[in-house]
Design an enzyme around this catalytic site. Sequence first.
Site, PDB file in Angstrom:
ATOM      1  CE  LYS A 104      41.681  39.716  42.716  1.00 37.58           C
ATOM      2  NZ  LYS A 104      41.997  39.830  41.298  1.00 37.58           N
ATOM      3  CD  GLU A 146      45.446  40.741  41.634  1.00 41.53           C
ATOM      4  OE1 GLU A 146      45.125  40.805  42.837  1.00 41.53           O
ATOM      5  OE2 GLU A 146      44.605  40.570  40.715  1.00 41.53           O
ATOM      6  CG  HIS A 170      46.341  36.360  43.645  1.00 39.16           C
ATOM      7  ND1 HIS A 170      46.542  37.405  42.775  1.00 39.16           N
ATOM      8  CD2 HIS A 170      45.082  35.928  43.440  1.00 39.16           C
ATOM      9  CE1 HIS A 170      45.435  37.599  42.075  1.00 39.16           C
ATOM     10  NE2 HIS A 170      44.531  36.715  42.462  1.00 39.16           N
ATOM     11  CD  GLU A 175      43.276  33.039  40.730  1.00 38.19           C
ATOM     12  OE1 GLU A 175      42.066  33.180  40.897  1.00 38.19           O
ATOM     13  OE2 GLU A 175      44.111  33.829  41.165  1.00 38.19           O
ATOM     14  CB  SER A 223      37.031  36.958  34.058  1.00 38.03           C
ATOM     15  OG  SER A 223      37.960  38.033  34.026  1.00 38.03           O
ATOM     16  N   GLY A 240      40.676  39.682  36.178  1.00 38.37           N
ATOM     17  CA  GLY A 240      40.185  41.053  36.166  1.00 38.37           C
ATOM     18  C   GLY A 240      40.071  41.650  34.776  1.00 38.37           C
ATOM     19  CG  ASN A 256      41.447  37.374  46.195  1.00 39.80           C
ATOM     20  OD1 ASN A 256      41.581  38.145  47.146  1.00 39.80           O
ATOM     21  ND2 ASN A 256      42.360  37.226  45.242  1.00 39.80           N
TER      22      ASN A 256
HETATM   23  P1  PGA Z   1      38.760  38.105  38.951  1.00 41.77           P
HETATM   24  O1  PGA Z   1      39.951  37.730  39.953  1.00 41.77           O
HETATM   25  O2  PGA Z   1      37.627  37.140  39.242  1.00 41.77           O
HETATM   26  O3  PGA Z   1      38.402  39.515  39.270  1.00 41.77           O
HETATM   27  O4  PGA Z   1      39.300  37.919  37.566  1.00 41.77           O
HETATM   28  C1  PGA Z   1      40.259  36.405  40.253  1.00 41.77           C
HETATM   29  C2  PGA Z   1      41.409  36.343  41.209  1.00 41.77           C
HETATM   30  O5  PGA Z   1      42.354  37.124  41.068  1.00 41.77           O
HETATM   31  O6  PGA Z   1      41.411  35.516  42.150  1.00 41.77           O
END
Ligand code: PGA
Length: 253
Positions: free
Chosen positions: A11, A97, A95, A167, A213, A173, A9
């Site tokens: 983003k 976010e 997601h 997640e 992560s 992140g 992803n």
């Molecule tokens: P990250 O993001 O690997 O940077 O923690 C995962 C995601 O949001 O899909």
Amino acid sequence: MRRILVAGNWKMNTGRAEAIELASGLVEQHGTAGPVDVMIAPPFVWLDTIAAVVRGSAVQLAAQNAWCEPSGAFTGEVSAEMVAGVGCGWVILGHSERRQLLGDTDELVGRKVTAAFSAGLEVILCVGETREQREADETDVVLTRQLLAGLESVDAGVVDRLVVAYEPVWAIGTGLTATTVQAESAHAHLRNQLAVRYNSNVAEATRILYGGSVKPDNAADLMSQPNVDGALVGGASLSAESFLAIIEAASGA
Ligand code: PGA
């Protein structure tokens, strides 16, 4: 048998040239199908370009979101039909976010999932608890609520095009990762809920990815868990080297 899926992803990252370079690097290394399914989700504006880069290779393409109506007066939005038309087989929906920063409610995510299936797409439905919810012992309740709301109008006939991604919001992140025990427990819970919502065949067949992560050095451990069927990777998917290392780790899991 559930095939392992490693999805990147991106983003709201990458410029045009960077996106092409990243996708080209993956196609070079993962041009033909291996033991692991590989997917990337670039920003909307690069999808057309990247579709041309991955065409004919084993690298699959996803959008990071899609609206719940096929067309109309929805300024700034992109429909699932458009996503399919540009060459994506997949869309990521729900997601955290989008849920936390961009107004996606449980109900809206459900409508988007239904629309995406109607457009013929495969769907990665993301669910996950916040740190406060985990500390209040609400993880399972939150996961159940988000899963069932996302699948509210999805019948068993299309559910073979569903992938779920667990997640935990506190791991995205942040460099914090769920332990293998925490991940396995959440995944097992989600699989049980799929059995309750549909049946045990659906539950057994549906892939459940872990995200939060994921890095080359923790990927193998996470994916060695019986109910962890791959990874949704954010930050580490922005370098071909680390994303390929995760794919490599997944191949041995
Ligand atoms: P990250 O993001 O690997 O940077 O923690 C995962 C995601 O949001 O899909």
